[in-house]
Scaffold this motif. Structure first.
Motif, PDB file in Angstrom:
ATOM      1  N   THR A  17       0.851  -1.182   0.000  1.00 37.66           N
ATOM      2  CA  THR A  17       0.000   0.000   0.000  1.00 37.66           C
ATOM      3  C   THR A  17       0.887   1.231   0.000  1.00 37.66           C
ATOM      4  N   ILE A  18       0.691   2.095  -0.953  1.00 44.08           N
ATOM      5  CA  ILE A  18       1.524   3.286  -1.095  1.00 44.08           C
ATOM      6  C   ILE A  18       0.710   4.534  -0.835  1.00 44.08           C
ATOM      7  N   GLN A  19       1.391   5.572  -0.363  1.00 42.76           N
ATOM      8  CA  GLN A  19       0.782   6.872  -0.142  1.00 42.76           C
ATOM      9  C   GLN A  19       1.261   7.831  -1.234  1.00 42.76           C
ATOM     10  N   ILE A  20       0.328   8.468  -1.874  1.00 43.68           N
ATOM     11  CA  ILE A  20       0.631   9.390  -2.968  1.00 43.68           C
ATOM     12  C   ILE A  20       0.248  10.789  -2.517  1.00 43.68           C
ATOM     13  N   ALA A  25      -1.200  13.573  -6.091  1.00 44.47           N
ATOM     14  CA  ALA A  25      -2.483  13.443  -5.397  1.00 44.47           C
ATOM     15  C   ALA A  25      -3.479  14.480  -5.913  1.00 44.47           C
ATOM     16  N   HIS A  26      -3.003  15.680  -6.104  1.00 41.12           N
ATOM     17  CA  HIS A  26      -3.866  16.744  -6.650  1.00 41.12           C
ATOM     18  C   HIS A  26      -4.383  16.350  -8.027  1.00 41.12           C
ATOM     19  N   VAL A  53      -4.678   0.026  -7.578  1.00 42.58           N
ATOM     20  CA  VAL A  53      -6.069   0.405  -7.344  1.00 42.58           C
ATOM     21  C   VAL A  53      -6.114   1.448  -6.243  1.00 42.58           C
ATOM     22  N   VAL A  54      -6.818   2.539  -6.497  1.00 45.51           N
ATOM     23  CA  VAL A  54      -6.985   3.590  -5.490  1.00 45.51           C
ATOM     24  C   VAL A  54      -7.852   3.054  -4.347  1.00 45.51           C
ATOM     25  N   VAL A  55      -7.385   3.253  -3.109  1.00 39.07           N
ATOM     26  CA  VAL A  55      -8.116   2.766  -1.934  1.00 39.07           C
ATOM     27  C   VAL A  55      -8.823   3.903  -1.219  1.00 39.07           C
ATOM     28  N   THR A  56      -8.078   4.937  -0.858  1.00 45.02           N
ATOM     29  CA  THR A  56      -8.675   6.076  -0.157  1.00 45.02           C
ATOM     30  C   THR A  56      -8.178   7.376  -0.787  1.00 45.02           C
ATOM     31  N   ALA A  60      -5.013  15.432   1.750  1.00 47.71           N
ATOM     32  CA  ALA A  60      -3.626  15.632   1.347  1.00 47.71           C
ATOM     33  C   ALA A  60      -3.005  14.441   0.634  1.00 47.71           C
ATOM     34  N   GLU A  61      -3.615  13.250   0.761  1.00 48.67           N
ATOM     35  CA  GLU A  61      -2.991  12.049   0.215  1.00 48.67           C
ATOM     36  C   GLU A  61      -4.004  11.134  -0.441  1.00 48.67           C
TER      37      GLU A  61
END
Length: 244
Positions: A17-20, A25-26, A53-56, A60-61
């Motif tokens: 799981t990665i944070q973008i 993100a924008h 796949v986008v999760v949340t 900001a992220e």
């Protein structure tokens, strides 16, 4: 609808799981207007690309789960360095964007006598980051998963005196006696040298000739620097590269 592609300068691994954040993100939230469950592709600029796949989606992220490897297009067989005299902002932007689309391997911006843009340290660093952003966006658009190398801007004389031995060296020269069509397919990396607005001055042409650059013409018309760069790259891909 084509799957959106995003460059992420980080290690990517199956199931992670990665944070973008930041501009990416924008872009996901406000430009693409994606929602949780949407599919994207992410690549690390080193040739690795994954489906995700986008999760949340938060303020900001954006978080996403990495899936399987995605199919990637092959990098061009031709290894081309574009040594480009630094042109004015809009023209340089076009050159960088289209050079990436046309398969250039690396880009060397050069300060030359006829450059109309001269930047101090802080502004130059900002411009370099701007150029890198253009390269990234062009890769996202055209399907490349390996970022071309953007070298630090250098003075023409210092650069030409430090060139490695092996390369096919071509200098665009309206009065050149050679056309690309008459050259044998290169067996080495290609370095194509292009002046800024106004071209290389006579002293710069002499230095290039002494360093083994062949003066090549692109036809009977005088081309602007941005047109010359794109014409040369497209012609080389058509003659020797991956154009079918």
């Amino acid at each position: 609808m084509r799957t959106p592609r995003l460059y992420l300068p980080q290690a990517l691994a199956l199931g992670e799981t990665i944070q973008i954040g930041g501009q990416s993100a924008h872009h996901i939230k406000h430009v693409l207007r994606l929602r949780p469950g949407a599919g994207i592709s992410v690549f690390d600029g080193l040739g690795n690309e994954y489906n995700a796949v986008v999760v949340t989606i938060d303020r900001a992220e954006v978080s996403a789960i990495i899936g399987e490897h995605a199919a990637t297009i092959a990098e061009p067989a031709l290894q081309i360095t574009l040594a480009q005299g630094i042109a004015r902002t809009d023209r340089m932007d076009i050159i960088l964007q289209k050079a990436v689309e046309l398969g250039v391997t690396s880009i060397q911006p050069l300060w030359m006598q006829r450059c109309q843009t001269h930047l101090k340290a802080a502004r130059l660093e900002k411009r370099i980051q701007h150029w890198l952003g253009i390269i990234i966006s062009a890769c996202e658009q055209c399907g490349r998963s390996t970022l071309p190398h953007l070298a630090a801007p250098d003075s023409y004389q210092r650069w030409i005196n430090s060139l490695p031995e092996s390369s096919c060296r071509l200098m665009l020269q309206p009065e050149g006696s050679i056309s690309l069509r008459t050259l044998a397919p290169p067996r080495e990396n290609i370095c194509v040298l292009i002046g800024p607005e106004g071209g290389l001055n006579p002293d710069e042409q002499l230095l290039a000739g002494a360093a083994g650059f062949l003066g090549v013409r692109l036809g009977p018309r005088i081309l602007r620097t941005e047109t010359a760069a794109l014409t040369a790259l497209a012609s080389m891909q058509a003659l020797w590269g991956d154009y079918d």
